[in-house]
Design a protein around this motif. Structure first.
Motif, mmCIF file in Angstrom:
data_model
loop_
_atom_site.group_PDB
_atom_site.id
_atom_site.type_symbol
_atom_site.label_atom_id
_atom_site.label_comp_id
_atom_site.label_asym_id
_atom_site.label_seq_id
_atom_site.Cartn_x
_atom_site.Cartn_y
_atom_site.Cartn_z
ATOM 1 N N MET A 1 0.831 -1.199 0.000
ATOM 2 C CA MET A 1 0.000 0.000 0.000
ATOM 3 C C MET A 1 0.869 1.254 0.000
ATOM 4 S SD MET A 1 -3.044 0.818 2.610
ATOM 5 C CE MET A 1 -3.935 2.303 2.486
ATOM 6 N N PHE A 2 1.665 1.432 1.058
ATOM 7 C CA PHE A 2 2.598 2.561 1.140
ATOM 8 C C PHE A 2 4.013 2.008 1.148
ATOM 9 C CE2 PHE A 2 -1.152 4.003 3.633
ATOM 10 C CZ PHE A 2 -1.554 5.052 2.810
ATOM 11 N N GLN A 3 4.957 2.815 0.711
ATOM 12 C CA GLN A 3 6.359 2.430 0.745
ATOM 13 C C GLN A 3 7.017 3.103 1.953
ATOM 14 O OE1 GLN A 3 8.016 0.249 -1.249
ATOM 15 N NE2 GLN A 3 9.773 0.532 0.093
ATOM 16 N N VAL A 4 7.547 2.303 2.871
ATOM 17 C CA VAL A 4 8.217 2.817 4.061
ATOM 18 C C VAL A 4 9.713 2.841 3.808
ATOM 19 C CG1 VAL A 4 8.684 2.405 6.508
ATOM 20 C CG2 VAL A 4 6.396 2.001 5.587
ATOM 21 N N SER A 5 10.345 3.961 4.169
ATOM 22 C CA SER A 5 11.789 4.139 3.988
ATOM 23 C C SER A 5 12.422 4.600 5.289
ATOM 24 C CB SER A 5 12.073 5.191 2.920
ATOM 25 O OG SER A 5 11.446 4.882 1.712
ATOM 26 N N ASN A 6 13.713 4.356 5.409
ATOM 27 C CA ASN A 6 14.477 4.907 6.527
ATOM 28 C C ASN A 6 14.708 6.390 6.287
ATOM 29 O OD1 ASN A 6 14.954 2.520 8.099
ATOM 30 N ND2 ASN A 6 16.355 1.866 6.506
ATOM 31 N N LEU A 7 14.614 7.175 7.354
ATOM 32 C CA LEU A 7 14.900 8.605 7.251
ATOM 33 C C LEU A 7 16.407 8.827 7.283
ATOM 34 C CD1 LEU A 7 12.287 9.989 9.814
ATOM 35 C CD2 LEU A 7 12.045 9.825 7.329
ATOM 36 N N ASN A 8 16.855 9.826 6.542
ATOM 37 C CA ASN A 8 18.250 10.254 6.557
ATOM 38 C C ASN A 8 18.325 11.650 7.141
ATOM 39 O OD1 ASN A 8 19.361 7.968 5.135
ATOM 40 N ND2 ASN A 8 18.268 8.748 3.341
ATOM 41 N N ARG A 9 19.512 12.040 7.566
ATOM 42 C CA ARG A 9 19.662 13.364 8.174
ATOM 43 C C ARG A 9 19.242 14.482 7.224
ATOM 44 N NH1 ARG A 9 24.023 16.226 9.270
ATOM 45 N NH2 ARG A 9 23.845 15.696 11.459
ATOM 46 N N GLU A 10 19.341 14.254 5.905
ATOM 47 C CA GLU A 10 18.930 15.259 4.917
ATOM 48 C C GLU A 10 17.412 15.486 4.933
ATOM 49 O OE1 GLU A 10 20.750 12.442 3.970
ATOM 50 O OE2 GLU A 10 22.672 13.489 4.177
ATOM 51 N N ASP A 11 16.683 14.562 5.514
ATOM 52 C CA ASP A 11 15.223 14.655 5.585
ATOM 53 C C ASP A 11 14.735 15.459 6.786
ATOM 54 O OD1 ASP A 11 15.122 12.849 3.370
ATOM 55 O OD2 ASP A 11 15.316 11.163 4.771
ATOM 56 N N ALA A 12 15.641 15.865 7.652
ATOM 57 C CA ALA A 12 15.263 16.456 8.941
ATOM 58 C C ALA A 12 14.405 17.713 8.810
ATOM 59 C CB ALA A 12 16.506 16.747 9.781
ATOM 60 N N GLU A 13 14.698 18.579 7.866
ATOM 61 C CA GLU A 13 13.902 19.815 7.708
ATOM 62 C C GLU A 13 12.451 19.493 7.363
ATOM 63 O OE1 GLU A 13 14.789 22.958 8.321
ATOM 64 O OE2 GLU A 13 16.904 22.513 8.719
ATOM 65 N N ALA A 14 12.253 18.603 6.396
ATOM 66 C CA ALA A 14 10.895 18.239 5.986
ATOM 67 C C ALA A 14 10.153 17.536 7.114
ATOM 68 C CB ALA A 14 10.947 17.350 4.744
ATOM 69 N N ILE A 15 10.852 16.686 7.849
ATOM 70 C CA ILE A 15 10.239 15.970 8.966
ATOM 71 C C ILE A 15 9.871 16.950 10.082
ATOM 72 C CG2 ILE A 15 10.673 14.236 10.756
ATOM 73 C CD1 ILE A 15 10.145 13.198 7.794
ATOM 74 N N ALA A 16 10.750 17.904 10.357
ATOM 75 C CA ALA A 16 10.467 18.924 11.379
ATOM 76 C C ALA A 16 9.238 19.754 10.991
ATOM 77 C CB ALA A 16 11.685 19.815 11.588
ATOM 78 N N ASP A 17 9.068 20.018 9.703
ATOM 79 C CA ASP A 17 7.890 20.764 9.248
ATOM 80 C C ASP A 17 6.608 19.982 9.526
ATOM 81 O OD1 ASP A 17 9.487 22.847 8.364
ATOM 82 O OD2 ASP A 17 9.405 22.241 6.247
ATOM 83 N N ILE A 18 6.617 18.681 9.242
ATOM 84 C CA ILE A 18 5.446 17.844 9.528
ATOM 85 C C ILE A 18 5.175 17.827 11.028
ATOM 86 C CG2 ILE A 18 4.509 15.486 9.480
ATOM 87 C CD1 ILE A 18 6.143 15.083 6.886
ATOM 88 N N HIS A 19 6.233 17.708 11.804
ATOM 89 C CA HIS A 19 6.080 17.668 13.258
ATOM 90 C C HIS A 19 5.460 18.963 13.764
ATOM 91 C CE1 HIS A 19 7.721 16.095 17.238
ATOM 92 N NE2 HIS A 19 7.068 15.089 16.691
ATOM 93 N N ALA A 20 5.932 20.104 13.251
ATOM 94 C CA ALA A 20 5.409 21.408 13.681
ATOM 95 C C ALA A 20 3.939 21.584 13.315
ATOM 96 C CB ALA A 20 6.246 22.528 13.070
ATOM 97 N N MET A 21 3.508 20.987 12.211
ATOM 98 C CA MET A 21 2.101 21.066 11.807
ATOM 99 C C MET A 21 1.221 20.146 12.648
ATOM 100 S SD MET A 21 2.157 21.221 7.667
ATOM 101 C CE MET A 21 3.806 20.794 7.148
ATOM 102 N N SER A 22 1.849 19.206 13.350
ATOM 103 C CA SER A 22 1.096 18.172 14.051
ATOM 104 C C SER A 22 1.074 18.323 15.565
ATOM 105 C CB SER A 22 1.684 16.802 13.708
ATOM 106 O OG SER A 22 1.657 16.591 12.310
ATOM 107 N N LEU A 23 2.137 18.890 16.137
ATOM 108 C CA LEU A 23 2.262 18.959 17.592
ATOM 109 C C LEU A 23 2.632 20.359 18.055
ATOM 110 C CD1 LEU A 23 4.367 15.701 17.949
ATOM 111 C CD2 LEU A 23 1.965 15.951 18.536
#
Length: 150
Positions: free
Chosen positions: A1-23
């Motif tokens: 259904m979805f493709q799960v991947s390991n996060l890399n340090r280069e992904d941190a900005e995008a992940i932080a943005d999702i986190h800020a929108m959520s919590l």
């Protein structure tokens, strides 16, 4: 259904943005980068096209693993990404030999509590007033866990 991947340090900005929108108390990109850099952490995400849509971070604690955080981009909610990520994380943790998965969730987060219970997590206790809210009283944390040994 979805493709799960390991996060890399280069992904941190995008992940932080999702986190800020959520919590309300979101992690910074630097904090996410530091967690990704830890050898023992398990950092998984789902991309839609080339954009991150959801992620979670697991931190080991001896025989247990703790769900440190999970978030889904507001535009991607309601598609089952959190459930899929949790199931992948539980399988990953089980394969790595962890005995239990632990988490804490705000007692007023009915959607998350319902998800965790549907996956087999049970309530172990409460931390009174654990979460602060900008415009409301403090909220209890529900402590939950699941035995990963089958």
């Amino acid at each position: 259904m979805f493709q799960v991947s390991n996060l890399n340090r280069e992904d941190a900005e995008a992940i932080a943005d999702i986190h800020a929108m959520s919590l309300e108390e979101a992690w910074s990109a630097d904090a996410i980068r530091a967690t990704i850099d830890q050898d023992a952490s398990i950092c998984l995400g789902i991309q839609t096209g080339d954009v991150w849509s959801a992620f979670l971070i697991l931190l080991p604690a001896v025989d247990d693993v703790e769900l440190a955080t999970i978030a889904v981009h507001p535009d991607a909610r309601g598609q089952g990404m959190a459930r899929f990520l949790m199931m992948e994380a539980m399988a990953h943790a089980r394969q790595a030999g962890f005995q239990r998965m632990l988490l804490e969730v705000a007692a007023d987060n009915d959607a998350a509590i319902s998800l965790y219970q549907s996956l087999g997590f049970g309530v172990d206790g409460t931390r009174p007033g654990y979460y602060s809210r900008k415009h409301a009283a403090r909220v209890d944390a529900r402590l939950m866990s699941i035995n990963l040994c089958v």
